[in-house]
Design a protein around this motif. Sequence first.
Motif, PDB file in Angstrom:
ATOM      1  N   LYS A 188     -13.953   7.484   1.612  1.00 25.62           N
ATOM      2  CA  LYS A 188     -12.525   7.658   1.302  1.00 25.62           C
ATOM      3  C   LYS A 188     -11.696   6.421   1.676  1.00 25.62           C
ATOM      4  O   LYS A 188     -10.728   6.488   2.441  1.00 25.62           O
ATOM      5  N   THR A 189     -12.085   5.284   1.110  1.00 23.48           N
ATOM      6  CA  THR A 189     -11.379   4.034   1.400  1.00 23.48           C
ATOM      7  C   THR A 189     -10.490   3.570   0.248  1.00 23.48           C
ATOM      8  O   THR A 189      -9.886   2.494   0.334  1.00 23.48           O
ATOM      9  N   ALA A 190     -10.415   4.355  -0.824  1.00 24.98           N
ATOM     10  CA  ALA A 190      -9.627   3.934  -1.992  1.00 24.98           C
ATOM     11  C   ALA A 190      -8.135   3.971  -1.683  1.00 24.98           C
ATOM     12  O   ALA A 190      -7.668   4.725  -0.820  1.00 24.98           O
ATOM     13  N   ARG A 191      -7.384   3.147  -2.416  1.00 24.53           N
ATOM     14  CA  ARG A 191      -5.953   2.990  -2.176  1.00 24.53           C
ATOM     15  C   ARG A 191      -5.147   3.140  -3.469  1.00 24.53           C
ATOM     16  O   ARG A 191      -5.673   3.000  -4.563  1.00 24.53           O
ATOM     17  N   VAL A 243       0.852  -1.185   0.000  1.00 21.24           N
ATOM     18  CA  VAL A 243       0.000   0.000   0.000  1.00 21.24           C
ATOM     19  C   VAL A 243       0.892   1.240   0.000  1.00 21.24           C
ATOM     20  O   VAL A 243       1.636   1.472   0.960  1.00 21.24           O
ATOM     21  N   LEU A 244       0.815   2.028  -1.072  1.00 17.62           N
ATOM     22  CA  LEU A 244       1.575   3.274  -1.150  1.00 17.62           C
ATOM     23  C   LEU A 244       0.832   4.412  -0.468  1.00 17.62           C
ATOM     24  O   LEU A 244       1.426   5.234   0.224  1.00 17.62           O
ATOM     25  N   LEU A 245      -0.502   4.455  -0.656  1.00 15.98           N
ATOM     26  CA  LEU A 245      -1.312   5.530  -0.085  1.00 15.98           C
ATOM     27  C   LEU A 245      -2.738   5.040   0.074  1.00 15.98           C
ATOM     28  O   LEU A 245      -3.244   4.294  -0.775  1.00 15.98           O
ATOM     29  N   GLU A 246      -3.398   5.439   1.139  1.00 14.40           N
ATOM     30  CA  GLU A 246      -4.818   5.162   1.305  1.00 14.40           C
ATOM     31  C   GLU A 246      -5.519   6.422   1.781  1.00 14.40           C
ATOM     32  O   GLU A 246      -4.887   7.419   2.103  1.00 14.40           O
ATOM     33  N   GLY A 247      -6.867   6.386   1.768  1.00 15.88           N
ATOM     34  CA  GLY A 247      -7.628   7.531   2.232  1.00 15.88           C
ATOM     35  C   GLY A 247      -8.057   8.501   1.143  1.00 15.88           C
ATOM     36  O   GLY A 247      -8.482   9.612   1.437  1.00 15.88           O
ATOM     37  N   ILE A 248      -7.970   8.079  -0.133  1.00 11.28           N
ATOM     38  CA  ILE A 248      -8.502   8.918  -1.210  1.00 11.28           C
ATOM     39  C   ILE A 248      -9.905   8.424  -1.566  1.00 11.28           C
ATOM     40  O   ILE A 248     -10.331   7.354  -1.138  1.00 11.28           O
ATOM     41  N   SER A 249     -10.637   9.221  -2.355  1.00 12.56           N
ATOM     42  CA  SER A 249     -12.027   8.865  -2.638  1.00 12.56           C
ATOM     43  C   SER A 249     -12.140   7.832  -3.749  1.00 12.56           C
ATOM     44  O   SER A 249     -12.839   6.828  -3.615  1.00 12.56           O
ATOM     45  N   PHE A 250     -11.431   8.055  -4.865  1.00 14.48           N
ATOM     46  CA  PHE A 250     -11.524   7.137  -6.002  1.00 14.48           C
ATOM     47  C   PHE A 250     -10.438   7.520  -7.007  1.00 14.48           C
ATOM     48  O   PHE A 250     -10.561   8.503  -7.717  1.00 14.48           O
ATOM     49  N   GLY A 251      -9.366   6.750  -7.035  1.00 12.40           N
ATOM     50  CA  GLY A 251      -8.250   7.072  -7.924  1.00 12.40           C
ATOM     51  C   GLY A 251      -8.495   6.599  -9.342  1.00 12.40           C
ATOM     52  O   GLY A 251      -8.921   5.473  -9.577  1.00 12.40           O
ATOM     53  N   GLU A 252      -8.239   7.474 -10.293  1.00 16.44           N
ATOM     54  CA  GLU A 252      -8.407   7.161 -11.720  1.00 16.44           C
ATOM     55  C   GLU A 252      -7.273   7.799 -12.519  1.00 16.44           C
ATOM     56  O   GLU A 252      -6.613   8.730 -12.063  1.00 16.44           O
ATOM     57  N   ALA A 253      -7.062   7.274 -13.739  1.00 18.22           N
ATOM     58  CA  ALA A 253      -6.156   7.860 -14.732  1.00 18.22           C
ATOM     59  C   ALA A 253      -4.754   8.123 -14.190  1.00 18.22           C
ATOM     60  O   ALA A 253      -4.228   9.226 -14.314  1.00 18.22           O
TER      61      ALA A 253
END
Length: 284
Positions: A267-270, A7-17
């Motif tokens: 905000k569970t996206a990783r 896991v590099l980072l967590e706590g974002i909403s929805f990572g894309e592109a």
Amino acid sequence: MDPRLRVLLEGISFGEAPRWRDGWLYLSDMHADRVVRVSPSGELDIVAEFEGPVSGLGWLPDGRLLVVSMIDRRVLRQEADGRIVLHADIADIATGPANDMVVAADGTAYVGNFGFELFPVMGTPRTAVIARVTPDGGVAIAAEEFWFPNGMVITPDEKTLIVAESGAKLLTATDIADDGSLVNRRLWGSMAEDQLPDGICLDVEGAIWIASPPSREVVRMTQGGSVIDRMSTGQEAIACMLGGEDGRTLFIMTAEGRDPQWCRQNKTARILATTVDVPGAGRP
């Protein structure tokens, strides 16, 4: 989750592109209405904030950032001073929210769209066009009748564009004609019944890493459809990108849900990462 992943980072909403550029991983935090960048050690920096969800990213030859604004179906541009301005309006040809984008070396952008509404209520599924946006903001149809055109890559020779058709569970290759249109459409590879191609990236051996949300994995596929590697991602795999100093870090965007409101609240996206043997190639 595959033990090769971290896991590099967590706590974002929805990572894309996800896109690798100048030592940073850029991505759209779609349901937080922002573009961010993340360092190799996991520090997050906000690049720009918007009034609605954003998706595809790319750069013009002079380094200005292009961002797909989904709901109003526009491509926005970040000027050198940080201002966000309109680059192109594709609403007249996009029949659903604008989605992913790949930008060629000359600044020509190819932009997909859902083809129909997805949230809050799914509309009647139908095919969509891929828009061609010239470096000066001109808009035309590059090709038609794609089932939910999603992730796209351009080969290093700038002659072939490959698009993930999420709605058809396959990857389609096209030639890039001299005028920028997409011609000579053909099957590149098909997914299994439990899979679906979302974001994709290309490596120097011509294989493609594919994020598959329903099967919660990324797979490495060769032309013709043979899967030669796969990694379970725990959450739904949304998109992937090869980057890092040597191009051999595979970054993977994952999410636990896709509903926009739920993602904004939870905000569970990783962002996951791993080192692979074969470096990235082409665009993005």
